[in-house]
Design an enzyme around this catalytic site. Sequence first.
Site, PDB file in Angstrom:
ATOM      1  N   CYS A   1      -0.247   7.866  -6.483  1.00  0.00           N
ATOM      2  CA  CYS A   1      -1.288   8.977  -6.565  1.00  0.00           C
ATOM      3  C   CYS A   1      -2.219   8.655  -7.797  1.00  0.00           C
ATOM      4  CB  CYS A   1      -0.635  10.310  -7.133  1.00  0.00           C
ATOM      5  SG  CYS A   1       0.281  10.846  -5.667  1.00  0.00           S
TER       6      CYS A   1
ATOM      7  N   CYS B   1       8.931  12.701  -4.285  1.00  0.00           N
ATOM      8  CA  CYS B   1       7.648  12.407  -4.027  1.00  0.00           C
ATOM      9  C   CYS B   1       7.133  13.886  -3.644  1.00  0.00           C
ATOM     10  CB  CYS B   1       7.526  11.175  -2.853  1.00  0.00           C
ATOM     11  SG  CYS B   1       5.650  11.169  -2.626  1.00  0.00           S
TER      12      CYS B   1
ATOM     13  N   GLN C   1      -1.936   9.084  11.840  1.00  0.00           N
ATOM     14  CA  GLN C   1      -2.493   9.756  10.713  1.00  0.00           C
ATOM     15  C   GLN C   1      -1.460  10.408   9.945  1.00  0.00           C
ATOM     16  OE1 GLN C   1      -5.372   9.449   9.258  1.00  0.00           O
ATOM     17  NE2 GLN C   1      -6.591   8.254  10.806  1.00  0.00           N
TER      18      GLN C   1
ATOM     19  N   TYR D   1     -11.049  -0.218  18.443  1.00  0.00           N
ATOM     20  CA  TYR D   1     -10.026   0.157  17.711  1.00  0.00           C
ATOM     21  C   TYR D   1      -9.303   1.317  17.893  1.00  0.00           C
ATOM     22  CZ  TYR D   1     -13.211  -3.430  15.128  1.00  0.00           C
ATOM     23  OH  TYR D   1     -14.037  -4.370  14.804  1.00  0.00           O
TER      24      TYR D   1
ATOM     25  N   GLU E   1      -8.041  -2.231  22.115  1.00  0.00           N
ATOM     26  CA  GLU E   1      -6.996  -2.335  21.030  1.00  0.00           C
ATOM     27  C   GLU E   1      -6.089  -3.493  21.153  1.00  0.00           C
ATOM     28  OE1 GLU E   1      -4.797  -1.964  17.868  1.00  0.00           O
ATOM     29  OE2 GLU E   1      -6.131  -0.526  18.187  1.00  0.00           O
TER      30      GLU E   1
ATOM     31  N   CYS F   1     -12.050   4.546   6.766  1.00  0.00           N
ATOM     32  CA  CYS F   1     -11.263   4.958   5.870  1.00  0.00           C
ATOM     33  C   CYS F   1     -11.415   4.083   4.272  1.00  0.00           C
ATOM     34  CB  CYS F   1      -9.617   4.607   6.266  1.00  0.00           C
ATOM     35  SG  CYS F   1      -9.585   2.553   6.482  1.00  0.00           S
TER      36      CYS F   1
END
Length: 416
Positions: free
Chosen positions: A95, A175, A248, A277, A301, A373
């Site tokens: 983090c 976590c 995800q 992709y 892909e 991303c």
Amino acid sequence: MSERVVGLGATSGLEEAERVELTVAAVAPGGHCVARVDGQVVFVRHALPGERVLAEVTEVHRGFVRADAVTVLEASPDRVSPPCPYARPGRCGGCDLQHVAPDAQLRWKEAVVREQLIRLGGLDEAGCDALDLRVTALPGGPLGWRSRVRYAVDAAGRAGLLKHRSHEVVPVDRCLIAHPAIQELPVLTAAGVSWPDAEAVETVATTGGDVAVTAVAAGASRRVSGPERVRERAAGREWVLPASSFWQVHPDAADTLVDAVLELTDPRTGERAWDLYGGAGLFAAALASRVGETGRVTLVEAAGDGVAAARENLRDLPNVEMVAARVETALARRRVTGPVDVVVLDPPRTGAGARVVRDVVAAGPRAVTYVACDPAAFARDLRVFAELGWRLAALRGYDLFPMTQHVELVGLLVPA
């Protein structure tokens, strides 16, 4: 560790483990802020813009150094106490932003994206203003969202998480960004569990209600608990795929991205679409429902598990064609050919690259929706689009990874 404090008037270069008092400036990619000491650039973690901190140097490179803020002398109003005891200098590196208030985390990410669009993407201040970029939080808050967690295992068999830019394992008892079902798993040392024969432990808690644990060693995996194949729910469908397959990690991410892609792309009945992709086929399925029986979707892909998952999960969609190949190879060798109306680009973190961008533009679509991303890779590809006469018509940001420096972007590109 050196206890010598280097003031702002120091003339010597900084050395590893030295401590320096500095005033923090703007945010930077990677979860850092920028500061300067006698002209030397310092990238500081655990800090906020405007703060005065005592920072300890962790790495020295030609032209810049890295440091951790170990004492805050003058705090920003956006500073909060990190909820996790491991989100501290020298501890877990997972983090980056637990010391930042949730709403300020969104502004932090907006600032990073803007800086990358200007520095790498070729946009100016006015162009960025026109986009009116906002990074939107997803439901559920900043903790308990991560549905896939890979724990590293140290030489003593203890599972934990890695230090920032290190292979050193920090044993943890919990976590806090992990999905609640993962937090309750008896995986960590605090639960009395040891992993003497494993290099890592992979955990997953799906939107379909499955929870699985896999031990990984020497490239091989061993199922510890839960099913081999798990269920996910997104885009109005149920998906079945191996527990180790990509999906995800935020429970609301898949539907959020599908909604954004459909709204920006606006696929129409009878159109031809490419999902490049394409992974397990999340966007291809959504596109197929919009273009209908008279339309066509081509999914490209390269990863074997992604191809297998797409073929299995989209077998009820006859208007979807599968191409098992690298995107650049499929385009260059004309395994995928135009004409095409809309393209969805969802490349890996490194971006699509100039070659793919050129081939996509050459196919003549009316619109390209780019799911990114990494802001830097997106900005570099954006510059190539601009050189080919295309423009960024809309851009949205989503906080799919709260408490970290990562941000997801969905951009609409159209011919200028």
